[in-house]
Scaffold this motif. Structure first.
Motif, PDB file in Angstrom:
ATOM      1  N   ALA A  91     100.669  49.170  42.926  1.00  0.00           N
ATOM      2  CA  ALA A  91     101.857  49.747  42.282  1.00  0.00           C
ATOM      3  C   ALA A  91     101.459  50.853  41.311  1.00  0.00           C
ATOM      4  O   ALA A  91     102.110  51.903  41.266  1.00  0.00           O
ATOM      5  N   VAL A  92     100.392  50.644  40.544  1.00  0.00           N
ATOM      6  CA  VAL A  92      99.902  51.678  39.625  1.00  0.00           C
ATOM      7  C   VAL A  92      99.442  52.894  40.409  1.00  0.00           C
ATOM      8  O   VAL A  92      99.758  54.033  40.054  1.00  0.00           O
ATOM      9  N   ALA A 109     101.365  48.013  31.843  1.00  0.00           N
ATOM     10  CA  ALA A 109     101.406  46.846  30.953  1.00  0.00           C
ATOM     11  C   ALA A 109     101.242  45.560  31.750  1.00  0.00           C
ATOM     12  O   ALA A 109     100.515  44.644  31.338  1.00  0.00           O
ATOM     13  N   LEU A 110     101.903  45.480  32.915  1.00  0.00           N
ATOM     14  CA  LEU A 110     101.770  44.306  33.772  1.00  0.00           C
ATOM     15  C   LEU A 110     100.332  44.170  34.263  1.00  0.00           C
ATOM     16  O   LEU A 110      99.776  43.062  34.281  1.00  0.00           O
ATOM     17  N   TYR A 127      94.066  49.680  30.177  1.00  0.00           N
ATOM     18  CA  TYR A 127      95.406  49.854  30.748  1.00  0.00           C
ATOM     19  C   TYR A 127      96.502  49.651  29.709  1.00  0.00           C
ATOM     20  O   TYR A 127      97.521  50.338  29.733  1.00  0.00           O
ATOM     21  N   ALA A 128      96.292  48.718  28.788  1.00  0.00           N
ATOM     22  CA  ALA A 128      97.294  48.503  27.737  1.00  0.00           C
ATOM     23  C   ALA A 128      97.408  49.742  26.848  1.00  0.00           C
ATOM     24  O   ALA A 128      98.518  50.160  26.490  1.00  0.00           O
ATOM     25  N   LEU A 129      96.279  50.335  26.506  1.00  0.00           N
ATOM     26  CA  LEU A 129      96.306  51.550  25.684  1.00  0.00           C
ATOM     27  C   LEU A 129      96.896  52.734  26.455  1.00  0.00           C
ATOM     28  O   LEU A 129      97.647  53.533  25.888  1.00  0.00           O
ATOM     29  N   GLU A 130      96.581  52.830  27.751  1.00  0.00           N
ATOM     30  CA  GLU A 130      97.182  53.885  28.573  1.00  0.00           C
ATOM     31  C   GLU A 130      98.698  53.713  28.640  1.00  0.00           C
ATOM     32  O   GLU A 130      99.442  54.697  28.583  1.00  0.00           O
ATOM     33  N   ARG A 147     103.728  47.314  23.772  1.00  0.00           N
ATOM     34  CA  ARG A 147     103.149  46.763  22.531  1.00  0.00           C
ATOM     35  C   ARG A 147     102.816  45.283  22.735  1.00  0.00           C
ATOM     36  O   ARG A 147     101.768  44.793  22.305  1.00  0.00           O
ATOM     37  N   MET A 148     103.731  44.562  23.411  1.00  0.00           N
ATOM     38  CA  MET A 148     103.494  43.148  23.682  1.00  0.00           C
ATOM     39  C   MET A 148     102.265  42.977  24.589  1.00  0.00           C
ATOM     40  O   MET A 148     101.436  42.092  24.352  1.00  0.00           O
ATOM     41  N   ALA A 149     102.134  43.832  25.613  1.00  0.00           N
ATOM     42  CA  ALA A 149     100.979  43.744  26.511  1.00  0.00           C
ATOM     43  C   ALA A 149      99.681  43.968  25.742  1.00  0.00           C
ATOM     44  O   ALA A 149      98.698  43.250  25.950  1.00  0.00           O
ATOM     45  N   LEU A 150      99.680  44.934  24.839  1.00  0.00           N
ATOM     46  CA  LEU A 150      98.490  45.172  24.028  1.00  0.00           C
ATOM     47  C   LEU A 150      98.192  43.953  23.157  1.00  0.00           C
ATOM     48  O   LEU A 150      97.031  43.572  22.997  1.00  0.00           O
TER      49      LEU A 150
END
Length: 163
Positions: A91-92, A109-110, A127-130, A147-150
Motif C-alpha cells: 500500500a505504501v 503510520a499503519l 516510517y512514523a517520522l516520515e 502522532r499516536m503511531a510515533l
C-alpha cells in the motif's frame, strides 16, 4: 473495456498455493502483477505473459492501495504481523508511486505500528517520522493518528516518557 499488455517476467516475488506475485517488464519499466495459477498455471523468469492493466489505466490504483491497507490492518488484528507487513508495504509503495499525500501518512503510520509489532523498531521509527512529515498542516485527524503511531513506536523502543 478491459485493457491488456504483454511483457516478460523479470522477478518472482512470492509464491503460494494458487497465486504468484511477479514483476513484469512491460517495455517502459517493471510493474508488479499477480498470477492466478489455478487459472493460468505457474510462470517462470523470462516467460512472456499477458497482463490485465485495466485498473492502472483507469486510475484505480488508489483502490488497490486501500485494499492492501485494509488487508494489512485485518492481518494485524489477527496477529499475522508478517502478512500485515507485506500488505501495508505494498500500500505504501502504490501510494508513494502515485504521489498521493492525502492517503500516504495514514498508511505510513499503519506500517510504523506494524513494524513496531514485528520488533523492527528502527524502521518503524523512520516510517512514523516520515508520516509526521507527510501529513498536511490542516489534516487534524491524520496529525493525531501519526502522532499516536510515533508514540506506539517510542513505547516499543522503551522510550515511554516520549511516547
Amino acid at each position: 473495456m478491459p485493457s491488456f499488455r504483454s511483457g516478460k517476467v523479470t522477478t518472482l516475488l512470492e509464491e503460494r498455493p494458487g497465486l504468484q506475485r511477479v514483476e513484469v517488464d512491460l517495455g517502459d519499466g517493471n510493474e508488479r502483477a499477480y498470477v492466478l495459477t489455478q487459472l493460468t498455471g505457474t510462470v517462470a523468469f523470462g516467460d512472456r505473459v499477458v497482463v490485465n492493466t485495466t485498473a492502472v489505466e483507469l486510475g484505480l490504483e488508489h483502490l488497490v492501495a486501500h485494499a492492501h491497507a485494509y488487508l494489512g490492518w485485518t492481518a494485524l488484528r489477527r496477529d499475522d504481523v508478517k502478512r500485515a507487513e507485506k500488505h501495508v508495504r505494498e500500500a505504501v509503495r502504490i501510494t508513494t508511486s502515485r504521489g498521493d499525500r492525502g492517503m500516504l501518512p495514514e498508511i505510513q503510520a499503519l506500517l510504523a505500528c506494524t513494524l513496531a509489532d514485528a520488533g523492527k523498531v528502527d524502521e518503524a521509527e523512520r516510517y512514523a517520522l516520515e508520516a509526521r512529515e507527510t501529513v498536511g498542516p490542516h489534516d487534524t485527524i491524520s496529525r493525531a493518528t501519526t502522532r499516536m503511531a510515533l508514540g506506539i513506536v517510542r513505547a516499543a523502543q522503551g522510550r515511554d516518557e516520549e511516547a
